[in-house]
Design an enzyme around this catalytic site. Structure first.
Site, short mmCIF file in Angstrom:
data_model
loop_
_atom_site.label_atom_id
_atom_site.label_comp_id
_atom_site.label_asym_id
_atom_site.label_seq_id
_atom_site.Cartn_x
_atom_site.Cartn_y
_atom_site.Cartn_z
N ASP A 142 47.59 -12.48 30.99
CA ASP A 142 47.47 -12.25 29.56
C ASP A 142 48.74 -12.55 28.81
O ASP A 142 49.82 -12.32 29.32
CB ASP A 142 47.25 -10.76 29.27
CG ASP A 142 45.86 -10.34 29.55
OD1 ASP A 142 45.01 -11.21 29.64
OD2 ASP A 142 45.64 -9.12 29.65
N GLU A 183 44.07 11.78 3.73
CA GLU A 183 45.46 11.38 3.51
C GLU A 183 46.34 11.68 4.72
O GLU A 183 47.41 11.15 4.87
CB GLU A 183 46.03 12.13 2.30
CG GLU A 183 45.32 11.82 1.01
CD GLU A 183 45.39 10.34 0.66
OE1 GLU A 183 46.50 9.82 0.53
OE2 GLU A 183 44.32 9.72 0.53
N ARG A 222 40.72 -2.61 29.88
CA ARG A 222 40.73 -3.91 30.55
C ARG A 222 41.83 -4.02 31.60
O ARG A 222 41.84 -4.97 32.38
CB ARG A 222 40.76 -5.05 29.53
CG ARG A 222 41.98 -5.10 28.68
CD ARG A 222 41.81 -6.09 27.55
NE ARG A 222 41.74 -7.48 27.99
CZ ARG A 222 42.74 -8.14 28.54
NH1 ARG A 222 43.90 -7.53 28.74
NH2 ARG A 222 42.60 -9.39 28.91
N PRO A 245 49.65 6.01 11.34
CA PRO A 245 50.65 4.96 11.08
C PRO A 245 52.08 5.46 11.30
O PRO A 245 53.01 4.67 11.32
CB PRO A 245 50.42 4.57 9.62
CG PRO A 245 49.42 5.50 9.07
CD PRO A 245 48.81 6.30 10.18
#
Ligand code: ADE
Length: 246
Positions: free
Chosen positions: A168, A115, A153, A88
């Protein structure tokens, strides 16, 4: 394109990789995904891959040695293969990053667990850190699958339709226009006449305008970096004026 994934949960990858478009891409050797269990490189008797943090505090930290051993033995000692940590704390993934990464012939993806990972992995092994959004998951496995999916893709031949990835949402910087298929009427709800008209030029024009409308309404922030023609800009102005006058 080749992916080497380093994880403590190899089993979670196969149900997804063995389905649908990615399965076909693998069978046709358009992509190859090798999933490596970091635990196999843990040298202790019990194959320990985590330990308590120096300095105390809660949670466990992924150990440095097994991750280095795994990545170095799979990639070789000196390599310019990007080594991406899913975390993150990384740069936030988007279509532009997918387009950047698809230029690489091979990528290594490290899935963090617990963690966090020992900081020395970040400093001395990893070359890039990627987050899939501002929320915290239990590990980097789903983010790794998301990268593999979004990148694969874009490879020529992976989608059945050769223009598949071109229209897209996000590839042109705009959201996609609305789609309809049969039946022409459901519970009294019809389909825009123009889509049934067979007039391809008009349909293209309508779709572009719908993309502009949607993007303006839902994600106006995207317009700043979208590739817009003179006629798009005119249309946008018209749509904005409509809004102000209604
Ligand atoms: N690991 C845990 N949460 C994550 C996120 N949002 N993106 C990438 N890796 C993660």
């Amino acid at each position: 394109m080749e992916f080497d994934v380093f994880t403590l949960l190899p089993e979670v990858f196969f149900p997804y990789l063995n389905s649908s478009i990615l399965e076909r891409a693998r069978q046709r050797s358009l992509i190859e995904v090798r999933v490596h269990n970091i635990r196999d490189w843990a040298s202790t008797k019990h194959h320990v891959t985590d330990d308590e943090p120096y300095g105390g505090g809660g949670g466990m930290v992924m150990k440095v040695e097994p991750v280095f051993a795994a990545v170095e033995s799979v990639l070789g000692p000196k390599t310019n293969i990007p080594v991406i940590l899913l975390t993150p704390q990384g740069r936030v993934f988007n279509q532009k990053i997918a387009q950047e990464l698809v230029q690489q012939p091979r990528l290594a993806l490290i899935c963090g667990r617990y963690e966090g990972v020992d900081e020395r992995i970040r400093q001395h092994l990893v070359t890039d850190e990627i987050s899939i959004g501002d929320y915290v998951l239990t590990g980097g496995e789903l983010p790794a699958l998301i990268l593999i999916d979004a990148i694969s893709r874009l490879i020529s031949g992976v989608l059945g339709d050769p223009d598949g990835a071109m229209n897209d949402s996000h590839s042109s910087g705009l959201l996609e226009y609305p789609h309809y298929t049969r039946p022409p009427e459901f519970r009294g709800w019809g389909v825009p006449e123009i889509l049934l008209s067979g007039d391809h030029a008009k349909i293209e024009k309508w779709r572009r305008e719908q993309s502009l409308r949607r993007t303006l309404k839902r994600r106006p922030d995207l317009l700043e970096n979208a590739r817009l023609s003179e006629s798009d800009l005119k249309n946008l102005k018209k749509i904005q004026d409509e809004g102000e006058n209604s």
